[in-house]
Scaffold this motif. Sequence first.
Motif, PDB file in Angstrom:
ATOM      1  N   ARG A 143       2.484 -13.237  -7.751  1.00  0.00           N
ATOM      2  CA  ARG A 143       3.356 -13.378  -6.581  1.00  0.00           C
ATOM      3  C   ARG A 143       2.560 -13.174  -5.302  1.00  0.00           C
ATOM      4  NH1 ARG A 143       7.816  -9.565  -9.112  1.00  0.00           N
ATOM      5  NH2 ARG A 143       9.307 -11.126  -9.773  1.00  0.00           N
ATOM      6  N   THR A 144       3.049 -13.791  -4.237  1.00  0.00           N
ATOM      7  CA  THR A 144       2.540 -13.500  -2.908  1.00  0.00           C
ATOM      8  C   THR A 144       3.609 -12.668  -2.206  1.00  0.00           C
ATOM      9  OG1 THR A 144       1.304 -15.559  -2.804  1.00  0.00           O
ATOM     10  CG2 THR A 144       1.811 -14.492  -0.711  1.00  0.00           C
ATOM     11  N   VAL A 145       3.240 -11.487  -1.753  1.00  0.00           N
ATOM     12  CA  VAL A 145       4.172 -10.615  -1.046  1.00  0.00           C
ATOM     13  C   VAL A 145       3.683 -10.462   0.386  1.00  0.00           C
ATOM     14  CG1 VAL A 145       5.176  -8.302  -0.928  1.00  0.00           C
ATOM     15  CG2 VAL A 145       4.826  -9.381  -3.149  1.00  0.00           C
ATOM     16  N   ILE A 146       4.559 -10.769   1.333  1.00  0.00           N
ATOM     17  CA  ILE A 146       4.245 -10.641   2.753  1.00  0.00           C
ATOM     18  C   ILE A 146       5.149  -9.557   3.322  1.00  0.00           C
ATOM     19  CG2 ILE A 146       4.251 -11.803   4.996  1.00  0.00           C
ATOM     20  CD1 ILE A 146       3.933 -14.453   3.375  1.00  0.00           C
ATOM     21  N   ILE A 147       4.556  -8.578   4.003  1.00  0.00           N
ATOM     22  CA  ILE A 147       5.321  -7.511   4.642  1.00  0.00           C
ATOM     23  C   ILE A 147       5.216  -7.698   6.150  1.00  0.00           C
ATOM     24  CG2 ILE A 147       5.609  -5.030   4.952  1.00  0.00           C
ATOM     25  CD1 ILE A 147       4.190  -4.640   2.259  1.00  0.00           C
ATOM     26  N   VAL A 148       6.375  -7.736   6.818  1.00  0.00           N
ATOM     27  CA  VAL A 148       6.420  -7.877   8.271  1.00  0.00           C
ATOM     28  C   VAL A 148       6.886  -6.538   8.850  1.00  0.00           C
ATOM     29  CG1 VAL A 148       7.463  -9.119  10.193  1.00  0.00           C
ATOM     30  CG2 VAL A 148       6.968 -10.315   8.062  1.00  0.00           C
ATOM     31  N   GLU A 149       6.134  -6.017   9.809  1.00  0.00           N
ATOM     32  CA  GLU A 149       6.446  -4.726  10.425  1.00  0.00           C
ATOM     33  C   GLU A 149       6.394  -4.867  11.938  1.00  0.00           C
ATOM     34  OE1 GLU A 149       7.454  -1.288  11.572  1.00  0.00           O
ATOM     35  OE2 GLU A 149       7.479  -1.601   9.415  1.00  0.00           O
ATOM     36  N   LYS A 150       7.402  -4.352  12.628  1.00  0.00           N
ATOM     37  CA  LYS A 150       7.455  -4.465  14.091  1.00  0.00           C
ATOM     38  C   LYS A 150       6.519  -3.482  14.786  1.00  0.00           C
ATOM     39  CE  LYS A 150      11.405  -1.405  14.669  1.00  0.00           C
ATOM     40  NZ  LYS A 150      11.462  -0.511  15.776  1.00  0.00           N
ATOM     41  N   ASP A 151       6.217  -2.365  14.151  1.00  0.00           N
ATOM     42  CA  ASP A 151       5.348  -1.360  14.760  1.00  0.00           C
ATOM     43  C   ASP A 151       3.882  -1.630  14.448  1.00  0.00           C
ATOM     44  OD1 ASP A 151       7.482   0.126  15.891  1.00  0.00           O
ATOM     45  OD2 ASP A 151       7.816   1.143  13.965  1.00  0.00           O
ATOM     46  N   ALA A 152       3.008  -0.939  15.162  1.00  0.00           N
ATOM     47  CA  ALA A 152       1.564  -1.128  14.972  1.00  0.00           C
ATOM     48  C   ALA A 152       1.044  -0.447  13.707  1.00  0.00           C
ATOM     49  CB  ALA A 152       0.811  -0.596  16.187  1.00  0.00           C
ATOM     50  N   CYS A 153       1.840   0.440  13.112  1.00  0.00           N
ATOM     51  CA  CYS A 153       1.397   1.132  11.901  1.00  0.00           C
ATOM     52  C   CYS A 153       2.511   1.128  10.859  1.00  0.00           C
ATOM     53  CB  CYS A 153       0.970   2.558  12.226  1.00  0.00           C
ATOM     54  SG  CYS A 153       2.279   3.544  12.953  1.00  0.00           S
ATOM     55  N   ILE A 154       2.142   1.396   9.633  1.00  0.00           N
ATOM     56  CA  ILE A 154       3.126   1.448   8.554  1.00  0.00           C
ATOM     57  C   ILE A 154       3.685   2.865   8.435  1.00  0.00           C
ATOM     58  CG2 ILE A 154       2.024  -0.445   7.316  1.00  0.00           C
ATOM     59  CD1 ILE A 154       0.920   1.649   5.359  1.00  0.00           C
ATOM     60  N   GLY A 155       4.801   2.999   7.755  1.00  0.00           N
ATOM     61  CA  GLY A 155       5.375   4.317   7.506  1.00  0.00           C
ATOM     62  C   GLY A 155       6.825   4.445   7.908  1.00  0.00           C
TER      63      GLY A 155
ATOM     64  N   ILE B 106       9.075  -9.282   2.806  1.00  0.00           N
ATOM     65  CA  ILE B 106       9.704  -7.967   2.937  1.00  0.00           C
ATOM     66  C   ILE B 106       9.702  -7.605   4.417  1.00  0.00           C
ATOM     67  CG2 ILE B 106       9.527  -5.513   2.380  1.00  0.00           C
ATOM     68  CD1 ILE B 106       8.158  -6.371  -0.252  1.00  0.00           C
ATOM     69  N   ILE B 107      10.877  -7.263   4.934  1.00  0.00           N
ATOM     70  CA  ILE B 107      11.006  -6.869   6.329  1.00  0.00           C
ATOM     71  C   ILE B 107      10.907  -5.345   6.409  1.00  0.00           C
ATOM     72  CG2 ILE B 107      12.453  -6.988   8.397  1.00  0.00           C
ATOM     73  CD1 ILE B 107      11.733  -9.761   7.337  1.00  0.00           C
ATOM     74  N   GLY B 108       9.852  -4.856   7.037  1.00  0.00           N
ATOM     75  CA  GLY B 108       9.678  -3.421   7.231  1.00  0.00           C
ATOM     76  C   GLY B 108       8.659  -2.812   6.296  1.00  0.00           C
ATOM     77  N   ALA B 109       7.721  -2.054   6.881  1.00  0.00           N
ATOM     78  CA  ALA B 109       6.675  -1.397   6.099  1.00  0.00           C
ATOM     79  C   ALA B 109       6.896   0.104   6.032  1.00  0.00           C
ATOM     80  CB  ALA B 109       5.303  -1.707   6.700  1.00  0.00           C
ATOM     81  N   GLY B 110       8.174   0.476   5.907  1.00  0.00           N
ATOM     82  CA  GLY B 110       8.506   1.875   5.647  1.00  0.00           C
ATOM     83  C   GLY B 110       8.349   2.154   4.164  1.00  0.00           C
ATOM     84  N   ALA B 111       8.789   3.310   3.747  1.00  0.00           N
ATOM     85  CA  ALA B 111       8.647   3.699   2.339  1.00  0.00           C
ATOM     86  C   ALA B 111       9.288   2.684   1.401  1.00  0.00           C
ATOM     87  CB  ALA B 111       9.242   5.083   2.127  1.00  0.00           C
TER      88      ALA B 111
END
Length: 64
Positions: free
Chosen positions: A28-40, A7-12
């Motif tokens: 399942r294995t779910v991987i979330i990639v986020e460009k920022d240092a925090c989620i949201g 999943i690209i992006g750790a927004g809502a």
Amino acid sequence: MAETILIIGAGASGLVTAKILLEADPSRTVIIVEKDACIGGTFVNKRYVSFRFVSLGLMPVARS
């Protein structure tokens, strides 16, 4: 074999998608990639007047 989902992006949307996918199939294995240092996502990066982000208590996924 359990699938791996990226999943690209750790927004809502990204976080809710991960939650729903794991509830539907915990193997399942779910991987979330986020460009920022925090989620949201946008709720962290932008300020909205008179808006509050809250958990909506999503309904569980129906299993057949």
